[in-house]
Design a protein around this motif. Structure first.
Motif, short mmCIF file in Angstrom:
data_model
loop_
_atom_site.label_atom_id
_atom_site.label_comp_id
_atom_site.label_asym_id
_atom_site.label_seq_id
_atom_site.Cartn_x
_atom_site.Cartn_y
_atom_site.Cartn_z
N ALA A 229 0.81 -1.22 0.00
CA ALA A 229 0.00 0.00 0.00
C ALA A 229 0.84 1.27 0.00
O ALA A 229 0.37 2.33 0.42
CB ALA A 229 -0.94 -0.01 1.21
N PHE A 230 2.10 1.17 -0.49
CA PHE A 230 2.97 2.34 -0.58
C PHE A 230 2.92 2.93 -1.99
O PHE A 230 2.50 2.26 -2.94
CB PHE A 230 4.39 1.96 -0.17
N PRO A 231 3.35 4.18 -2.16
CA PRO A 231 3.09 4.89 -3.42
C PRO A 231 3.74 4.34 -4.68
O PRO A 231 3.16 4.45 -5.76
CB PRO A 231 3.61 6.31 -3.13
N HIS A 232 4.95 3.77 -4.59
CA HIS A 232 5.61 3.39 -5.84
C HIS A 232 4.95 2.17 -6.48
O HIS A 232 4.82 1.11 -5.86
CB HIS A 232 7.09 3.10 -5.60
N LEU A 233 4.55 2.33 -7.75
CA LEU A 233 3.87 1.26 -8.49
C LEU A 233 2.67 0.74 -7.71
O LEU A 233 2.41 -0.47 -7.66
CB LEU A 233 4.84 0.11 -8.82
N THR A 248 -4.73 3.46 4.48
CA THR A 248 -4.79 2.87 5.81
C THR A 248 -3.84 3.62 6.75
O THR A 248 -2.76 4.06 6.32
CB THR A 248 -4.47 1.36 5.74
N PRO A 249 -4.20 3.81 8.02
CA PRO A 249 -3.41 4.68 8.91
C PRO A 249 -1.98 4.22 9.14
O PRO A 249 -1.10 5.05 9.38
CB PRO A 249 -4.22 4.67 10.21
N GLU A 250 -1.72 2.90 9.07
CA GLU A 250 -0.35 2.43 9.29
C GLU A 250 0.59 3.02 8.24
O GLU A 250 1.68 3.52 8.56
CB GLU A 250 -0.28 0.90 9.22
N VAL A 251 0.18 2.95 6.97
CA VAL A 251 1.04 3.43 5.88
C VAL A 251 1.19 4.94 5.95
O VAL A 251 2.30 5.48 5.81
CB VAL A 251 0.48 3.00 4.51
N TYR A 252 0.09 5.64 6.18
CA TYR A 252 0.18 7.11 6.28
C TYR A 252 1.12 7.51 7.41
O TYR A 252 1.95 8.42 7.25
CB TYR A 252 -1.20 7.72 6.51
N GLY A 384 4.09 -1.65 -4.96
CA GLY A 384 3.52 -1.03 -3.77
C GLY A 384 4.23 -1.38 -2.48
O GLY A 384 3.78 -1.00 -1.40
N SER A 385 5.37 -2.09 -2.58
CA SER A 385 6.07 -2.51 -1.36
C SER A 385 6.89 -1.38 -0.76
O SER A 385 7.26 -0.41 -1.44
CB SER A 385 6.98 -3.71 -1.66
N PHE A 386 7.20 -1.52 0.51
CA PHE A 386 7.99 -0.51 1.22
C PHE A 386 9.40 -0.42 0.66
O PHE A 386 9.95 0.67 0.48
CB PHE A 386 8.03 -0.86 2.71
#
Length: 616
Positions: A229-233, A248-252, A384-386
């Motif tokens: 759920a991260f921004p890249h791809l 989701t609040p964890e990612v933000y 979308g991975s970290f």
């Protein structure tokens, strides 16, 4: 007697020093820790120079915390460590805790580097491993209506055989597309119509059609997979990623925490990919070829370029330098923006050089420790991975590590065939038909399950009653088989591999004024030349950082009683390769014996200040 006592004391000191980087037996890594136990350990760690940050709360009400080691340090680079983003790799959480313990027990790697360690970014999914019903899910408890009806979380998996595991169900059906494998009756395979095979089974996740919509287990509890759920791809087509990155609040909370700390200069991820062993993969379509850039016609005449010719990025930079105002810094980021190259989606060649170098060094490190790498290949980093976001967006070295992978099957030496046997028979026995041969992964998982887990890694097919089907069996690979070894393997795996990440922390760029030269040009005019060195083993910034203008630039400053005739008081250092030096020059007017201050300012690395005497 006194001599003997002194010898004993000295021996004890040597033993203590030599074990400085070894987690002791009382560290408690003989089991996997629940969410509550993880937070207890982090709270115990947070004293002295360690501080615990609460950065978010999961949809299930669990805290997302980051342990800062080196809270008493300022003006130093930092390393961020994240683990178990998908929540179904509990060994990764243990790895982050173990790494924190190593750092707390020794100052060898915390003198000039700050560490941020996040063991549990997806606690909702992590909790499932310890629940009565193990599904292996990677989603949190964010409420999502996956099937678009009027209910939420109403059709999740069900434990039909009562074993506490969610596996699969195979359903006898003339409409099925699966058959039982000829090589191993435990496995199902797609029927190959070209070979005249006809499907006899449907294969679904174990469960009922609870909402009676004709679909099975399509709208279970949760949620969003924090790990994608991260921004890249960002994978918009995948419902488990959410509607947008950071929903989701964890990612933000993670994004906000990292953006607020520009000193983060390297990122480690503990999970299922392994950039330490296998450099990041390329091959994605749509990425601009930086060795064959086309200059649009609207820019070609202005840049004195040929619109029909291709240029490398370095050649394009030189074209831009020839037309911009004097002193303007032309970077790969500026060129990429002007030429509308779009986001990078593949690792850059110059960065792959250091990734490959460290991968080879890591293999040698593991070999020296008699640690086998003959395992299933690590999973490529997911869209979308970290770890991908850290490399492509933050523009810093991003290393991931997979702490466990199932060991490959060791082929037994083939027995010598009967010399009288026909060549055809030999060929048939030695090389079975590939269409029926088990995949290497299936061979490996089944062998591991049988040898190490007494068969518990694969649930034997057993008949169950089902309201919708006549003949149903439940079975298949058990959740967590590929990621989670027995508890007695935890500490040996961590103790062997994690010190490599400590060694990598020594490779960070380190800036210094390597030399200086003042030349009296006459009439109170002086030429000042400074040589700035990157004494580290990694370039600053890496090529991806140059491409996207991250992280914050390093600035060379001058200050004092002088008049600057040529050059700037604040000069961007730009890119400096590993263990390289760059020269910068100014013309200035000053009285003899004047002292000026030269400095290297950085939001990322340690500042440098040096006094320079003019004309003395």
């Amino acid at each position: 007697m006194v001599k003997k006592l002194l010898c004993l004391c000295f021996s004890g000191m040597l033993i203590f020093i030599s074990s400085g980087l070894k987690a002791q037996s009382d560290t408690g890594f003989e089991k996997y820790h629940t969410n509550r136990e993880v937070q207890q350990m982090l709270n115990e760690f947070s004293s002295g120079n360690a501080k615990l940050h609460n950065i978010a709360e999961s949809p299930g009400g669990e805290p997302i915390t980051v342990l800062e080691i080196g809270a008493n340090l300022s003006d130093v680079p930092a390393i961020f460590v994240g683990a178990n983003f998908e929540g179904n790799v509990p060994l990764a959480t243990e790895g982050a805790l173990y790494l924190a313990k190593l750092l707390m027990d020794s100052t060898a790697y915390t003198k000039n580097v700050k560490w941020y360690i996040m063991p549990q970014p997806n606690p909702d999914a992590s909790a499932v491993y310890f629940s009565a019903l193990k599904t292996g899910q990677a989603t949190n408890l964010f409420k999502i209506n996956n099937d678009g009806d009027e209910a939420t979380n109403e059709d999740g998996p069900d434990d039909l055989n009562g074993d506490g595991l969610i596996t699969q169900m195979r359903i006898k059906s003339i409409e099925g597309s699966y058959i039982v494998s000829k090589e191993d009756a435990r496995l199902m395979k797609k029927a190959d119509k070209k070979e005249g095979e006809r499907g006899a089974y449907k294969v679904l996740t174990e469960g009922f059609d609870n909402d009676k919509d004709g679909l099975y287990n399509e709208d279970g509890t949760g949620g969003i997979n924090v790990g994608i759920a991260f921004p890249h791809l960002f994978p918009y087509e995948n419902k488990e990623a959410g509607l947008f990155a950071g929903q989701t609040p964890e990612v933000y909370g993670i994004l906000r925490f990292i953006f607020d700390r520009p000193e983060i200069s390297m990122v480690y991820t503990l999970g299922t990919s392994n950039f330490c062993l296998v450099p990041p993969k390329g091959g994605r379509k749509g990425d601009a070829n930086l060795d064959k850039l086309k200059i649009p016609r609207r820019y070609a005449s202005m840049l004195n370029a040929d619109a029909n010719k291709t240029y490398t990025m370095n050649e394009a930079i030189e074209l831009f330098k020839a037309v911009v105002s004097p002193g303007t810094e032309v970077t790969a980021s500026l060129v990429a923006s002007c030429l509308s190259l779009g986001p990078a989606t593949n690792p850059l060649e110059d960065d792959l050089v250091f990734y490959e170098k460290y991968a080879e060094a890591y293999k040698k490190y593991l070999k020296a420790k008699d640690f086998s790498t003959e395992t299933l290949d690590p999973v490529p980093a997911k869209d979308g991975s970290f770890e991908l976001w850290a490399y492509y967006h933050l523009g810093v070295p991003s290393f991931s590590m997979q702490l466990f992978s199932v060991p490959k099957v060791k082929e037994e030496a083939k027995k010598e065939e009967d010399k009288d046997a026909s060549d055809d028979k030999k060929k048939k026995e030695e090389k079975p038909d590939k269409k029926d041969e088990l995949s290497e992964k299936d061979k490996t998982l089944l062998a591991y399950s049988d040898a190490e887990l007494d068969g518990a890694g694969f649930v034997a097919w057993t008949k169950v009653d089902h309201p919708d089907f006549d003949e149903v069996e439940v079975g298949g690979y058990a959740p967590y088989l590929e990621t989670t070894p027995k508890a007695d393997k935890i500490e040996p795996l961590l103790a062997t591999q994690l010190p490599w990440l400590l060694q990598l922390s020594n490779e960070l760029p380190e800036f210094a004024i390597a030399d200086k030269k003042v030349t009296d040009m006459g009439g109170g005019i002086f030429k000042l030349e400074l040589y700035v060195a990157n004494n580290g083993a990694l370039p600053s910034p890496i090529s991806m950082g140059q491409r996207n203008g991250q992280p914050a630039p390093v600035i060379l400053t001058l200050d004092g009683d002088m008049e600057l005739l040529e050059g700037k008081l604040r000069t961007p250092v730009g890119a400096i390769g590993a263990n390289q030096v760059k020269k910068y020059a100014w013309l200035l007017k000053a009285s003899k014996n004047t002292s000026i201050t030269a400095g290297i300012e950085s939001a990322v690395f340690t500042d440098v200040v040096e006094q320079i005497k003019i004309g003395g």
